[in-house]
Design an enzyme around this catalytic site. Sequence first.
Site, PDB file in Angstrom:
ATOM      1  N   ARG A 133      39.887   9.285 -50.959  1.00  0.00           N
ATOM      2  CA  ARG A 133      39.669  10.245 -49.872  1.00  0.00           C
ATOM      3  C   ARG A 133      39.584   9.513 -48.528  1.00  0.00           C
ATOM      4  O   ARG A 133      40.122   9.994 -47.531  1.00  0.00           O
ATOM      5  CB  ARG A 133      38.388  11.056 -50.115  1.00  0.00           C
ATOM      6  CG  ARG A 133      38.466  11.994 -51.310  1.00  0.00           C
ATOM      7  CD  ARG A 133      37.198  12.807 -51.488  1.00  0.00           C
ATOM      8  NE  ARG A 133      37.016  13.770 -50.408  1.00  0.00           N
ATOM      9  CZ  ARG A 133      35.885  14.450 -50.203  1.00  0.00           C
ATOM     10  NH1 ARG A 133      34.833  14.223 -50.984  1.00  0.00           N
ATOM     11  NH2 ARG A 133      35.803  15.324 -49.223  1.00  0.00           N
ATOM     12  N   CYS A 135      29.687  11.039 -45.327  1.00  0.00           N
ATOM     13  CA  CYS A 135      30.391  11.310 -46.575  1.00  0.00           C
ATOM     14  C   CYS A 135      31.233  12.553 -46.360  1.00  0.00           C
ATOM     15  O   CYS A 135      31.864  12.705 -45.319  1.00  0.00           O
ATOM     16  CB  CYS A 135      29.406  11.467 -47.723  1.00  0.00           C
ATOM     17  SG  CYS A 135      28.177  12.778 -47.464  1.00  0.00           S
TER      18      CYS A 135
END
Length: 275
Positions: free
Chosen positions: A172, A230
């Site tokens: 990601r 995050c």
Amino acid sequence: MNAIITAPELASDLAGPNPPVLLDVRWQLGGPNLRDEYEKAHIPGAVFVDLDSELAGPAGAAGRHPLPDLDVFGSAMRAAGVSADRDVVVYDGGQGWAAARAWWLLGYSGHPSVRVLDGGFAAWNGPVSSERPAPEPGSFAPAPGARPLLDADGAAALARTGVLLDARAGERYRGEVEPIDPVGGHIPGAVSAPTTENVETDGRFLPAAELADRFKSLGAGATSEVGVYCGSGVSGAHEVLALAVAGIPAALYVGSWSEWSRDGSRPVAVGPDPQ
């Protein structure tokens, strides 16, 4: 005080004269809360806390798990029996992300003594209960600001002047996949530091010295200015907890990638290089 507690240590504290308040924050990403699992079996005396409705505000432009309304959060904590002069221990199913969110939020709001059960409910080998406790209401009044908090501009600046760690999975970060947010990639200058690499296969944290060595290799030391983000401020809280175990203070960007990627004016970097 250490930010984590082992299951044997918790059992000893619960048997002592001043047992901690226990919060059960079992949760699953993208799914319903795990109250049903709590109802089946929990550590005796633990009160269930819903991450999505009590530890976060409604999803929107500020991200998928923005800070909660302090009145909602404070009310939930008092109903669970939380007071500033009584220790709190938080646990989840074992991954540690949800428990770390509660740990971070209570600390940010001024509670002086909160620990996370290392390994979560899966590590507990003591008695369990299906009875819902009725604790005496606590007196905790959130006073935000006791832990450092980053907004988007602050995260962008820290990526240039300090160390900004990206706690998501490496793919990601690199922008190879993005299963949740509008676009893949990372904040320019951020360093990939998947939070999953802070724990053993059973979810327990690596020893503090190993964590310190890991973060040092990423440029984050006790004298560094460190921040973490995050996807939505949950696994990032777990990385802040890991840093705390290693003796490294760090700020959390709660909006994280879910806020950053919704703003088309924000730059996005892709690939393994921070820039």
